[in-house]
Design an enzyme around this catalytic site. Structure first.
Site, PDB file in Angstrom:
ATOM      1  N   HIS A  54      60.450  48.646  24.181  1.00  0.00           N
ATOM      2  CA  HIS A  54      60.064  49.646  25.159  1.00  0.00           C
ATOM      3  C   HIS A  54      60.418  49.202  26.576  1.00  0.00           C
ATOM      4  CE1 HIS A  54      58.084  52.863  27.018  1.00  0.00           C
ATOM      5  NE2 HIS A  54      56.882  52.360  27.130  1.00  0.00           N
ATOM      6  N   CYS A  55      60.738  47.905  26.764  1.00  0.00           N
ATOM      7  CA  CYS A  55      60.845  47.381  28.134  1.00  0.00           C
ATOM      8  C   CYS A  55      62.275  47.149  28.609  1.00  0.00           C
ATOM      9  CB  CYS A  55      60.065  46.070  28.226  1.00  0.00           C
ATOM     10  SG  CYS A  55      58.322  46.282  27.899  1.00  0.00           S
ATOM     11  N   ILE A  56      62.968  46.194  27.968  1.00  0.00           N
ATOM     12  CA  ILE A  56      64.236  45.713  28.547  1.00  0.00           C
ATOM     13  C   ILE A  56      65.306  46.822  28.639  1.00  0.00           C
ATOM     14  CG2 ILE A  56      65.980  43.864  28.449  1.00  0.00           C
ATOM     15  CD1 ILE A  56      63.179  42.778  28.851  1.00  0.00           C
TER      16      ILE A  56
ATOM     17  N   ASP B 157      63.192  49.617  31.514  1.00  0.00           N
ATOM     18  CA  ASP B 157      62.626  49.323  32.834  1.00  0.00           C
ATOM     19  C   ASP B 157      63.658  49.182  33.957  1.00  0.00           C
ATOM     20  OD1 ASP B 157      60.411  49.271  31.277  1.00  0.00           O
ATOM     21  OD2 ASP B 157      60.084  47.113  31.406  1.00  0.00           O
TER      22      ASP B 157
END
Ligand SMILES: NC(=O)c1ccc[n+]([C@@H]2O[C@H](COP(=O)([O-])OP(=O)(O)OC[C@H]3O[C@@H](n4cnc5c(N)ncnc54)[C@H](O)[C@@H]3O)[C@@H](O)[C@H]2O)c1
Length: 452
Positions: free
Chosen positions: A289-291, A294
């Site tokens: 969900h992040c790298i 974001d």
């Protein structure tokens, strides 16, 4: 009366409640971030209420169950004994002292920030806000979100004229606001959650102090920064650093493959340098969900400042291409066996976005499966964490987990996620051809293995 002369009752009341662990903690969004956080507070004897719009999560928690693989029902039951409960009823917020927001922050179809979960949550909180409450945003987002998006909705949406405390101001009708990024590394067993220092940035010095105390109650170290925006930017710097460095090794891997060099050997050797080098590893593409998400929050925001974040864009371009490289590598490997990708049977091992976790979000395996199917391959998958893969935001696969047996029936076994439970010796022994995107077969000598 000037704001400075107003007695600091709200502040001191909340501070003392936190110190005595009497503060009631509300966590909004009981997902991968919110639920473990709720458990940490429960372990330290805080009474926690989890808020979620997903009724299934609410009822599972209230009946002592878990929906996250690495969290056991026993942990939920222990927290329930400490008073943990779950609800979808925002009216219960009135009795809470601190409200921590852990809702998703994805990208929309145009690759732009989708803040609808944050704005939706803020609209739900606002009517129930009370003076003296502390509201902390944890969702990863661009610098400015807390102050420019969250606070105006909270201020506009409450009928009591409450305002977020800014500067030294701490009037009777104020509430406190801060941002504190979540830094968890799912599946990482080497660092305990409470040992990960917690960065906090308050909208006012007192909001900083209160949020520092709130997190200091469960984390071994807090790191205060000067503003919510500095805390928001800190999280993005960390993730952009990872994204750019992974892109760098992915690009160098492609070059090494062409030059007949082993990138893994090179990284291992470079890692022996005692300073100035931190290893990153290539793979089949970015997931989670992040790298993959974001950094684009920052590139979007940067445009407002007439600024192009070229590293982010270049890293994105390289990382996005990795699943295509994997598909080409499978086609080439099959070609060596005088087979076409079209019609070949391919078993994808591991669909989670990284090893030993039950999270599919943005997993490169999903893209790889779709690409292989589009090329005419008959694709199956195995993953101990996913008995089936149905439909998500960006995929619709409707597949069931194939048993890890009779591997000789597949023309190619493709290792996408290197779960620790797999017996790689056996996998290589029983397969005709193994394409390895993670160096999971390291140390196994066999002409069947193709590294990609
Ligand atoms: N998962 C991670 O490892 C990780 C690590 C660091 C940061 N983050 C960030 O933390 C945030 C949350 O991520 P996550 O992985 O926990 O997401 P998640 O999807 O697992 O959980 C989010 C939860 O919020 C709930 N929700 C959505 N809208 C709501 C609303 N209006 N009111 C109440 N509940 C609502 C959803 O039903 C869901 O249960 C994101 O910004 C993410 O980028 C995640």
């Amino acid at each position: 009366m000037s704001s400075q002369t107003v007695p600091a009752t709200h502040f001191s009341e909340l501070k003392s409640k936190i110190e005595q662990r009497q503060a009631r903690v509300a966590i909004i969004g009981m997902g991968y971030v919110g639920l473990p956080l709720a458990l940490l507070y429960s372990e330290r004897s805080f009474k926690v209420t989890g808020f979620d719009i997903d009724e299934r999560k609410v009822s599972t928690l209230n009946s002592g169950g878990s929906y996250i693989f690495r969290i056991t029902p026993a942990e939920i039951l222990a927290a329930r004994e400490q008073g943990l409960s779950a609800t979808s009823d925002y009216a219960q917020l009135k009795s809470m002292d601190a409200v921590i927001i852990c809702v998703p922050t994805p990208l929309n179809e145009y690759h732009e920030p989708d803040l609808s979960y944050i704005t939706g949550t803020a609209e739900s909180i606002a009517p129930h806000l009370r003076a003296g409450q502390l509201v902390v945003l944890e969702s990863t987002t661009y610098p400015g979100t807390t102050e420019e998006v969250l606070v105006p909705i909270l201020e506009k949406g409450n009928k009591s004229g409450l305002k977020a405390a800014r500067g030294e101001d701490q009037g009777e009708k104020s509430f406190f606001v801060a941002f504190s990024p979540e830094r968890e590394d799912p599946g990482n067993q080497t660092v305990a959650r409470r040992d990960i220092p917690k960065v906090v940035g308050g909208l006012s010095p007192r909001a900083s102090e209160l949020s520092g105390a709130l997190y200091g109650a469960i984390f071994n170290r807090t790191v205060p920064v000067s503003s919510p925006a500095a805390a928001e930017m800190t999280k993005l710097l960390e993730n952009i650093y990872r994204c750019v460095n992974i892109a760098l090794v992915n690009e160098l891997k492609l070059l090494c493959l062409r030059m007949g060099l082993d990138i893994w050997e090179v990284i291992d050797a470079a890692s022996t340098k005692p300073f100035g080098f931190h290893p990153f590893y290539p793979g089949p593409g970015l997931g989670g969900h992040c790298i993959p998400v974001d950094p684009f929050y920052l590139s979007w925001k940067a445009k407002e400042w007439d600024f192009r974040t070229r590293f982010i864009e270049l890293a994105g371009e390289i990382n996005v291409n990795m699943p295509y490289h994997v598909m080409d590598s499978v086609a080439k490997a099959l070609n060596q066996h005088r087979k076409a990708l079209n019609g070949s049977k391919v078993l994808v091992l591991g669909v989670a976005y990284k090893k030993d976790i039950d999270d599919l979000r943005e997993s490169p395996a999903l893209t790889i499966i779709e690409l292989l199917q589009q090329a005419g391959a008959q694709v199956s998958y195995n993953d101990p964490y996913f008995p089936e893969v149905g439909r998500g935001r960006k995929y619709d696969l409707q597949m069931k987990c194939a048993p890890l047996e009779n591997l000789g029936q597949y023309d190619c076994v493709l290792i996408v996620t290197d779960h620790s439970d797999y017996d790689y010796e056996r996998i290589v022994r029983d397969s005709i051809l193994v394409v390895d995107t993670r160096n999971a077969t390291r140390g196994i000598q066999s002409g069947k293995i193709v590294h990609c």
